[in-house]
Structures are given as C-alpha cells and as structure tokens.
Design an enzyme around this catalytic site. Structure first.
Site, mmCIF file in Angstrom:
data_model
loop_
_atom_site.group_PDB
_atom_site.id
_atom_site.type_symbol
_atom_site.label_atom_id
_atom_site.label_comp_id
_atom_site.label_asym_id
_atom_site.label_seq_id
_atom_site.Cartn_x
_atom_site.Cartn_y
_atom_site.Cartn_z
ATOM 1 N N ASP A 1 0.869 -1.171 0.000
ATOM 2 C CA ASP A 1 0.000 0.000 0.000
ATOM 3 C C ASP A 1 0.911 1.228 0.000
ATOM 4 O O ASP A 1 2.126 1.115 0.188
ATOM 5 C CB ASP A 1 -0.892 -0.049 1.249
ATOM 6 C CG ASP A 1 -1.755 1.187 1.402
ATOM 7 O OD1 ASP A 1 -2.439 1.561 0.440
ATOM 8 O OD2 ASP A 1 -1.726 1.791 2.497
ATOM 9 N N ASP B 1 -1.488 -0.780 6.021
ATOM 10 C CA ASP B 1 -1.611 -0.178 7.352
ATOM 11 C C ASP B 1 -3.031 -0.084 7.878
ATOM 12 O O ASP B 1 -3.227 0.346 9.017
ATOM 13 C CB ASP B 1 -1.037 1.246 7.317
ATOM 14 C CG ASP B 1 -1.947 2.201 6.550
ATOM 15 O OD1 ASP B 1 -2.501 3.133 7.160
ATOM 16 O OD2 ASP B 1 -2.126 2.010 5.337
#
Length: 215
Positions: A7, A164
């Site tokens: 990400d 995250d």
C-alpha cells in the site's frame, strides 16, 4: 523469493499533510472549517471519492456539493507532494528487498496520477514493477481484484501484501494473501482486531518478516 505488494499512504509514506492541504483548498469558499490532520488521516484509505464523502459528512455539507468538491480536491491532489515524507527506513528496506531478488509492486486506492507524482517526487518508482491506483481498474480495495492484478503482474513467488489499514487487512483476507500490518499508519482499529500474519512498527523488521513468511 516473494512477490510483495505494498500500500502507499500510511504504509510507505505519510501523505496526510499534503492531502489535508488539497482538501482544505477544496473547502475554501464553502464556509466549512478546515480539516485537522487527525481528521485527514481518519478519512484516507478508500479512495478520493470516499474521502470527499467523509469530509463533507464531517462538515455537514449537502450531498449536491460532492461532484464539485471532488473535482476541486482531485485538481489539487496531483501536485500535493511537497509535505509528504517517506516513513523512516522504508526506502532502505525496499532497496534491500529488491537486492535480495524479491519482486515488488504497489496497490493503492490513491488515484493513479497523484500516485505516480508522489512516487516520482520521492524517487520510489524505481522499486516497483507494477503500480495499481484507485482508478486503474473498475473496482478498488477492499475488492481483491486490484491486489490480485498486481500480484499476477509480478509472476511467481510467495504472495505478500503490506499495508496499514482496515481496508488493506480486508483486501488481503479476501485475496487469501499473507498480510503484514504496519502499525504506525492510519488505522483506527486495534491491531489485535485486524486479521494479519505479521505486524511491525519499525521498517527494519520487514526483511526478517518476509523471510519468515517465505519459509
């Protein structure tokens, strides 16, 4: 060797200050109070359109303003790179993993234009063989299709996703891919309530965790 997809916002980079700047520029003239940094971090993760929806809800703005605010936000977003910082140690670890022969890609809900702009600004594009943005496909995370597309482009190897957030955890779960959770990003859910195979707070831990996951 592994196929590792990352990400972006809240995982490799802290882009919230730049996103906040773009958002508050879009809000100018609406009479709404500017977003705080904490609010901005809380709204990130599901793509630009959802970010604007969350921003509008927090300020009580009418639904009819969404199209205009989204246009104004996105127009500022691509050039919003100068306050963004790489998380400590992340670039060094990307270089280490690449040197070990792992193949790496990026899968983010950030639109592809600002994604490429910030990767170029921070000299991170060189690490990734494939970059999938929030508007690269007809669907975005947590639909598993973008992650699967990134992994497919990387060929063979143990698949790992690094993120995250709640969206990232759900994406990895739906794609049936090992998930490594960076605990210093933008999530609001406690770590033990998110499905993950490994968690880390310091990027120096990542090479060892990759070794563990690849057996």
């Amino acid at each position: 060797m592994a196929r590792i997809v990352f990400d972006l916002d809240g995982t490799l980079i802290d882009s919230a200050p730049d996103i906040r700047l773009a958002a508050n520029g879009a809000l100018e003239g609406t009479g709404a109070a500017p977003l705080s940094l904490a609010e901005t971090r809380g709204f990130v993760g599901a793509g630009a359109a959802i970010f604007v929806t969350r921003m509008m809800a927090a300020r009580g703005l009418p639904d009819g303003m969404h199209g205009d605010l989204l246009h104004r936000f996105v127009a500022r977003y691509e050039g919003a790179v100068h306050l963004t910082e790489i998380y400590p140690g992340a670039a060094e670890v990307l270089a280490e993993l690449k040197g070990q022969g792992h193949r790496m890609g990026l899968c983010t809900n950030k639109p592809i234009a600002p994604t490429r702009a910030v990767l170029a600004h921070l000299d991170l594009a060189r690490f990734f063989e494939v970059v999938i943005g929030g508007d690269s496909l007809s669907v975005r995370k947590p639909d598993p299709a973008p992650l699967r597309a990134a992994l497919d482009a990387l060929g063979e190897g143990v698949p790992i996703y690094v993120g995250d957030s709640e969206v990232d955890a759900e994406t990895a779960l739906r794609a049936d891919v090992a998930f490594m959770l960076y605990t210093q990003g933008y999530r609001s859910t406690p770590v033990d309530e998110l499905a993950h195979h490994a968690a880390f707070a310091d990027w120096s831990e990542v090479p060892g965790l990759v070794t563990d996951l690849t057996g």
